[in-house]
Design an enzyme around this catalytic site. Sequence first.
Site, PDB file in Angstrom:
ATOM      1  N   ALA A  51       3.399 -10.479   2.807  1.00  0.00           N
ATOM      2  CA  ALA A  51       4.782 -10.403   3.275  1.00  0.00           C
ATOM      3  C   ALA A  51       5.659 -10.226   2.043  1.00  0.00           C
ATOM      4  CB  ALA A  51       5.163 -11.663   4.047  1.00  0.00           C
ATOM      5  N   CYS A  52       6.323  -9.093   1.952  1.00  0.00           N
ATOM      6  CA  CYS A  52       6.903  -8.689   0.680  1.00  0.00           C
ATOM      7  C   CYS A  52       8.400  -8.404   0.785  1.00  0.00           C
ATOM      8  CB  CYS A  52       6.194  -7.437   0.166  1.00  0.00           C
ATOM      9  SG  CYS A  52       4.407  -7.467   0.386  1.00  0.00           S
ATOM     10  N   GLY A  53       8.975  -8.034  -0.357  1.00  0.00           N
ATOM     11  CA  GLY A  53      10.367  -7.620  -0.409  1.00  0.00           C
ATOM     12  C   GLY A  53      10.467  -6.167  -0.825  1.00  0.00           C
TER      13      GLY A  53
END
Length: 308
Positions: A51-53
Amino acid sequence: MGFVEDIYGPQVEEEPPTNVYEYNNTPENRSWAGALPVKQGLYDPEYEKDACGVGFAAHIKGIASHKIVSDARNLLCNMTHRGAVGSDARDGDGAGVMTSIPHRFFIKNFARETGYDLPPLGQYAVGNLFFKPDTETLQDSTTTFEEIAESLGLRVLGWREVPRDSSLLGPAALSREPLILQPFVVLSSAYGHSNKPEVTDPEQFDEKQFERQLYVLRKRATHTIGLHNWFYLCSLSNKNIVYKGQLSPVQVYQYYHDLVSVDYEGHFALVHSRFSTNTFPSWDRAQPLRWAAHNGQFSTVPQPLEHH
């Protein structure tokens, strides 16, 4: 005695050396550089998720400038909370940036240094490629790459080693740090066999054919040279280029010297900070990918499209 000795005594123990994860370099381990464990117990690398930005900066009229690249740095660093680190804060989960091709930068840092004139923007391809830092393996890998390119009607004008600062890496990232080289690839029928392009007229240049052959080159080189030899193409395109690694967001622009050069200009920049929940980071798993970046939902698909 000094202040420290007064508190702790004359013998102050040094910090014990860091133990890096023991890699499974076995034939059944198909991950890049054997960076991931093999399937064992309840662990299966196929089920890893993240789960990233993701952030994006661009000039609405497509005008390239260093400000776009610089603004993307601030955007990336402001997403530090969307990225994870290891037990040593210098070991990031992965971060990177994709920009348009910095044509002026490459004219200054490749063409002038090698004596090969670059054709107009869009008529050559360049990208960051990972190689094993072993002399024999590197020679075999680059030779194979050039032979594959030649068989596809392409020509590698030369290679540029990417300047980096390895001193900021943590022990895990450093243990698998690849050598990073940039090949400059042209269409043989347009460029010819000299050090200057024969055809530069956009009307005569077959861009679709060039892009098709680049796609085949990326796929064929990956399968022929192999991930076990640490070979990985971050990108190889006539439109964009990706700088990434097993880094934290604040390390990307510090690690890659190219990105802070005022000559490095782009009309867009896509940044990514990886947060791998209960998964293993590696240099190749950092993003952006070759054409996109995502925040984790694609990871729920057992075999993402990027693997095909």
